[in-house]
Write an enzyme that holds these catalytic residues in place. Sequence first.
Site, PDB file in Angstrom:
ATOM      1  N   GLU A   1      52.549 -70.240  56.800  1.00  6.12           N
ATOM      2  CA  GLU A   1      53.044 -69.887  55.457  1.00  6.12           C
ATOM      3  C   GLU A   1      53.258 -71.347  54.796  1.00  6.12           C
ATOM      4  O   GLU A   1      53.916 -72.042  55.401  1.00  6.12           O
ATOM      5  CB  GLU A   1      54.373 -69.210  55.907  1.00  6.12           C
ATOM      6  CG  GLU A   1      55.194 -68.742  54.713  1.00  6.12           C
ATOM      7  CD  GLU A   1      56.565 -67.856  55.210  1.00  6.12           C
ATOM      8  OE1 GLU A   1      56.849 -67.213  54.566  1.00  6.12           O
ATOM      9  OE2 GLU A   1      57.052 -68.372  56.294  1.00  6.12           O
TER      10      GLU A   1
ATOM     11  N   LYS B   1      53.595 -60.005  52.068  1.00  6.20           N
ATOM     12  CA  LYS B   1      54.717 -60.211  53.012  1.00  6.20           C
ATOM     13  C   LYS B   1      55.609 -58.832  52.603  1.00  6.20           C
ATOM     14  O   LYS B   1      56.252 -58.904  51.410  1.00  6.20           O
ATOM     15  CB  LYS B   1      55.339 -61.268  53.005  1.00  6.20           C
ATOM     16  CG  LYS B   1      56.485 -61.444  53.895  1.00  6.20           C
ATOM     17  CD  LYS B   1      57.040 -62.780  53.776  1.00  6.20           C
ATOM     18  CE  LYS B   1      58.044 -63.004  54.895  1.00  6.20           C
ATOM     19  NZ  LYS B   1      58.865 -64.362  54.826  1.00  6.20           N
TER      20      LYS B   1
ATOM     21  N   CYS C   1      55.437 -64.360  59.134  1.00  6.74           N
ATOM     22  CA  CYS C   1      56.873 -65.168  59.403  1.00  6.74           C
ATOM     23  C   CYS C   1      57.807 -63.969  59.668  1.00  6.74           C
ATOM     24  O   CYS C   1      57.711 -63.442  60.838  1.00  6.74           O
ATOM     25  CB  CYS C   1      57.234 -66.007  58.306  1.00  6.74           C
ATOM     26  SG  CYS C   1      58.624 -67.208  58.980  1.00  6.74           S
TER      27      CYS C   1
END
Length: 319
Positions: free
Chosen positions: A76, A151, A194
Site C-alpha cells: 500500500e 479498498k 491493509c
Amino acid sequence: MLALRCTLRIRVKQVCSRASSRLSCIRLQHRMSSSIPVAAVCQVTATPDKETNFSACRQLVKGAKEGGASMVFLPEGFDYIGSSRDETLMLSESLSGDIISRYKQLASSLGVWLSLGGFHERGHDWEADRRIYNSHVIINDQGEIVSVYRKSHLFDVELPEKGVSLRESAFTIPGPSLVPPVQTPIGKVGLGICYDLRFPELSLALLRQGADILTYPSAFTVATGTAHWETLLRARAIETQCFVLASAQVGKHHEKRSSYGHALAVDPWGAVMGDCGGEQTGMALVEVDLEKLRNTRRNMPVQQHRRHTGFYYGLDEEQ
C-alpha cells in the site's frame, strides 16, 4: 551499508542487490524447486517523492525476477505516502496516468506479474469532489491490468495513547464491492488492502470464490503493527487455509508518519514462511506450493464442516 534481515523460518541462503543507494539483502529458500512458483513479498519506505519511490520499487522488481519470482507484491502506498491531505490528493493519478503506465511497461519488459497494493487513484468524480480510491491493481506479464480492487474498509482510528490519528475517509472513497480472485502463475489471488485484514468476512468471501492466496498490501502503523499484524495475518491463513502474502511499508516516510514493516508470508497451516523485519527495505522470495494447500485442506476439511451462512446469523433473526 545497511543490510535487510529478511527472515525466512526455513533453511535459507542470502543474495544481495543494490536498491535506492542502499544494500538490500534478500534471503531465499535454500533449494527452490523449478516446478513450484515463487512469489516476491516486498518491503519499501515510500516518501512523497514519486520518482525515488519508483526507482526503488523497480530495482526490487528486477531483483525479484532475477531470483525466480513470477509475481511480485508491492505494498500500500508504493507510489507515494504524502505528508498532508493536500499533498496526497495533489500527487494522485488515474489508472491511465504515468505511474501505472510505467509499471505496465516494467511488467511486460520483465515478463512478471505485479500486485500494486494501494495506488492513489483519482475518483470518478475527481473534478467535482477531489476524492480518491485506495486501489489494488493487478498487472499481468503482458503489461495489462487484469483486476482492480478498491479498498472497502477505511482506516478511521483515534488512538491518543498510542499516538495514532488517521482518518482515511476524509479524502478516500470506499470501494463499492469485492472482486473475484485472479488466476495468476502462483494460483488464484484474492485481493484486500491493509485495514481489510481485520474483517474475516472478506477473506471468507474470497475463499468461497476459490482463492488460494490472500494478499494484504499494507502500511500498518508501528503501534497497531506491534500489537496485531502477525496475529491477524496468521489468523486469516488458518481460518481460510490459504497462503497469505502481505507486502509492507517500513520506517519513516516523513516527519508525520512511520510504518511497522515486517512484510510477511504465511502458509495455509499458519506458519510464517518469510518476515522482512522492522527496519529496512527488501523482499522475501517464497515458494507457493499449492500441493501443501491441498494437503492442508484435505487433512483438516474445515470448509466442508462450515455450516450454511444462515446458521451463523440465526441469533440475529431471533432478536
